[in-house]
Structures are given as structure tokens and as C-alpha cells.
Design a protein around this motif. Structure first.
Motif, PDB file in Angstrom:
ATOM      1  N   LYS A 139      -3.946  45.692 -44.495  1.00 37.52           N
ATOM      2  CA  LYS A 139      -3.842  44.387 -45.354  1.00 37.52           C
ATOM      3  C   LYS A 139      -5.130  43.240 -44.921  1.00 37.52           C
ATOM      4  O   LYS A 139      -5.692  42.952 -45.724  1.00 37.52           O
ATOM      5  N   ALA A 140      -5.091  43.442 -43.901  1.00 40.77           N
ATOM      6  CA  ALA A 140      -5.969  42.241 -43.136  1.00 40.77           C
ATOM      7  C   ALA A 140      -7.242  42.881 -43.369  1.00 40.77           C
ATOM      8  O   ALA A 140      -8.246  42.075 -43.532  1.00 40.77           O
ATOM      9  N   ARG A 141      -7.554  44.155 -43.006  1.00 43.91           N
ATOM     10  CA  ARG A 141      -8.794  44.729 -43.237  1.00 43.91           C
ATOM     11  C   ARG A 141      -9.336  44.755 -44.928  1.00 43.91           C
ATOM     12  O   ARG A 141     -10.383  44.364 -44.960  1.00 43.91           O
ATOM     13  N   VAL A 142      -8.270  44.787 -45.860  1.00 45.91           N
ATOM     14  CA  VAL A 142      -8.745  44.715 -47.126  1.00 45.91           C
ATOM     15  C   VAL A 142      -9.209  43.473 -47.510  1.00 45.91           C
ATOM     16  O   VAL A 142     -10.277  43.160 -48.091  1.00 45.91           O
ATOM     17  N   LYS A 146     -13.049  42.415 -48.799  1.00 50.15           N
ATOM     18  CA  LYS A 146     -13.466  41.480 -49.859  1.00 50.15           C
ATOM     19  C   LYS A 146     -14.047  40.396 -49.449  1.00 50.15           C
ATOM     20  O   LYS A 146     -15.196  39.867 -50.365  1.00 50.15           O
ATOM     21  N   LYS A 147     -13.885  39.578 -48.579  1.00 42.99           N
ATOM     22  CA  LYS A 147     -14.594  38.536 -48.151  1.00 42.99           C
ATOM     23  C   LYS A 147     -16.078  38.710 -47.828  1.00 42.99           C
ATOM     24  O   LYS A 147     -16.919  38.030 -48.144  1.00 42.99           O
ATOM     25  N   ILE A 148     -16.273  39.927 -47.174  1.00 38.17           N
ATOM     26  CA  ILE A 148     -17.698  40.245 -46.723  1.00 38.17           C
ATOM     27  C   ILE A 148     -18.470  40.578 -48.066  1.00 38.17           C
ATOM     28  O   ILE A 148     -19.552  40.063 -48.076  1.00 38.17           O
ATOM     29  N   VAL A 149     -17.925  41.389 -48.893  1.00 41.24           N
ATOM     30  CA  VAL A 149     -18.337  41.600 -50.163  1.00 41.24           C
ATOM     31  C   VAL A 149     -18.834  40.354 -50.901  1.00 41.24           C
ATOM     32  O   VAL A 149     -19.999  40.219 -51.551  1.00 41.24           O
ATOM     33  N   ALA A 182     -10.382  53.192 -39.133  1.00 40.78           N
ATOM     34  CA  ALA A 182      -9.910  51.805 -39.445  1.00 40.78           C
ATOM     35  C   ALA A 182     -10.769  51.712 -41.041  1.00 40.78           C
ATOM     36  O   ALA A 182     -10.177  50.926 -41.930  1.00 40.78           O
ATOM     37  N   LEU A 183     -11.856  52.169 -40.926  1.00 34.66           N
ATOM     38  CA  LEU A 183     -12.750  52.012 -42.474  1.00 34.66           C
ATOM     39  C   LEU A 183     -12.346  53.050 -43.346  1.00 34.66           C
ATOM     40  O   LEU A 183     -12.350  52.758 -44.525  1.00 34.66           O
TER      41      LEU A 183
END
Length: 248
Positions: A139-142, A146-149, A182-183
């Protein structure tokens, strides 16, 4: 005296004629070959361990140079990708603007005569690198994805100019997800985030091209990514179908 010189010249001519006749075949038929003295004609055999003849050595050197050219091209690709990575990571860590990072990347692109697709292939793994670390909840990775994009999607938009550039971006994303579990777990979310990006970096057509190619791939990792992306692909196709119905 003149008579003596003439007699000597005549004798020399007769001797030369006799030697020439001996070198010809029967009845004087044939041609006289000129023997060029070298190691072989003089009776010296070349030891087996002396290495190739000059011509053979030249050919091997040429082949070696061609191989070096191929290796050099690969090395140049890796060096370019490394420079792009360092530029992007420096921009992210220092909070640089998209304009500044894009300017630096453009300078690298022109200095090394690269294409937009080359830049995109190197930018994608650089942006996703912070997400490849294990231990972070999905959930944290998702959320981080989204913040990166949202923050850097515009940077990708500066270099995604054609459908081919979009294909390069998806190839890079696929490669990143194959190399990192992870990705790989957030691949579907990456597709969705890039599709929704304000910079319009990823079209439905490009996604469908990727899905068609992935369906014929023999890679188990790619098959897993395609299976994970099915809910998003289904949503995308149904949304397109609804739009067509509304247009009618």
C-alpha cells in the motif's frame, strides 16, 4: 676490341636463350614464371607455432576491432543511462524543477546524439528506483508510486513524443518490474498511474500494443505481469466501449 665485345654479347645471349628453353615445356610451349624469393620459395618452412600469416592476422585484428565496436556501443549505452540516472536522482533529492532536470537531460541527449526513446528508457528506472527496496508495504509503495508520477510525469512527457517513445517507456517499466519483486507487485498501478497522468504520457493504444506483445512472450515474468494487469485492461476496454456507445 669491338669484335671481342660483340662475341661476348652473342655468347651471353645464347646462354640466356638456352636457360629460357630449359624453363619452357616441350617444343617451347609454355610461359616462364618469375619466382619471387621469400621464405617458402627459398626452402624455409614456417614453424607451426609462429602464429598466423600476415593476412590471417590482419583479418583477425579486423574481427577483433568489430567486436570492440559492439562492446563499445553497449558500454556507451550503459554510460548514458548512468548519467541520466544520476541527473534524475540529483534532481529528485534536491527538489529541482521539472524544467531544470529536463534541460540537463536535453543537454545529455544532444551531446551524445541520443533519441527521445533512449532518454525515456533511462528515466523510468531512475524514477522507480526508490520503490525497488524490499520491506515497504504494498500500500505504501502504491502511494509512493502515484506521488512520483504526479510529481515527475511531466518530465516523462517532455521526452515521450511518439508511440514508439511510449513503447520504450513500457519496455523499461516491464524490465524494472521483472528485476524487482517489489516493483512487480505494483505493475498494474504503474500502468494506471501513467495512463491517468496529466502529461498524457501513456495512451490506450500503447497499452494494448504492450498487452498483445506480452501475450506472445515466453517469459514467465511477463506472463505474470500481464495476468496482474488484467483488471486494469478489462476496465480500460469497458470504458472505451462505453465511450463508443455514447458517441453512437
Amino acid at each position: 676490341s669491338d669484335d671481342g665485345a660483340a662475341a661476348a654479347e652473342k655468347a651471353a645471349g645464347s646462354a640466356a636463350a638456352a636457360a629460357a628453353a630449359d624453363a619452357l615445356g616441350s617444343d617451347g610451349v609454355g610461359a616462364l614464371w618469375k619466382v619471387v624469393e621469400n621464405a617458402s620459395s627459398m626452402g624455409f618452412a614456417r614453424p607451426a607455432g609462429d602464429g598466423p600469416l600476415e593476412d590471417e592476422a590482419s583479418e583477425e585484428e579486423d574481427e577483433g576491432e568489430m567486436g570492440d565496436d559492439d562492446g563499445g556501443a553497449v558500454g556507451e549505452d550503459e554510460a548514458f543511462a548512468s548519467e541520466v540516472r544520476e541527473t534524475v536522482l540529483r534532481g529528485v533529492e534536491s527538489g529541482h524543477t521539472v524544467d531544470n532536470v529536463a534541460l540537463e537531460l536535453n543537454s545529455l541527449k544532444f551531446a551524445q546524439d541520443r533519441t527521445f526513446a533512449d532518454v525515456v528508457r533511462a528515466v523510468v528506472p531512475a524514477l522507480l528506483e526508490p520503490l525497488s527496496a524490499a520491506g515497504q508495504p504494498k500500500k505504501a509503495r502504491v502511494g509512493a508510486l502515484k506521488k512520483i508520477v504526479a510529481r515527475w510525469g511531466e518530465l516523462l512527457g517532455r521526452f515521450v513524443q511518439t508511440g514508439g517513445d511510449q513503447d520504450a517507456m513500457l519496455d523499461a517499466l516491464e524490465e524494472c518490474c521483472e528485476g524487482s519483486a517489489a516493483l512487480g507487485e505494483v505493475f498494474e498501478h504503474a500502468l494506471h498511474a501513467l495512463y491517468d497522468a496529466e502529461a498524457d504520457v501513456l495512451s490506450e493504444e500503447a497499452i494494448e500494443r504492450w498487452a498483445a506483445a506480452a501475450a506472445t512472450s515466453e517469459s514467465a515474468e511477463v506472463a505474470q505481469l500481464l495476468a496482474q494487469a488484467q483488471p486494469f485492461l478489462t476496465w480500460l476496454r469497458e470504458a472505451e466501449s462505453d465511450d463508443e456507445d455514447e458517441d453512437e
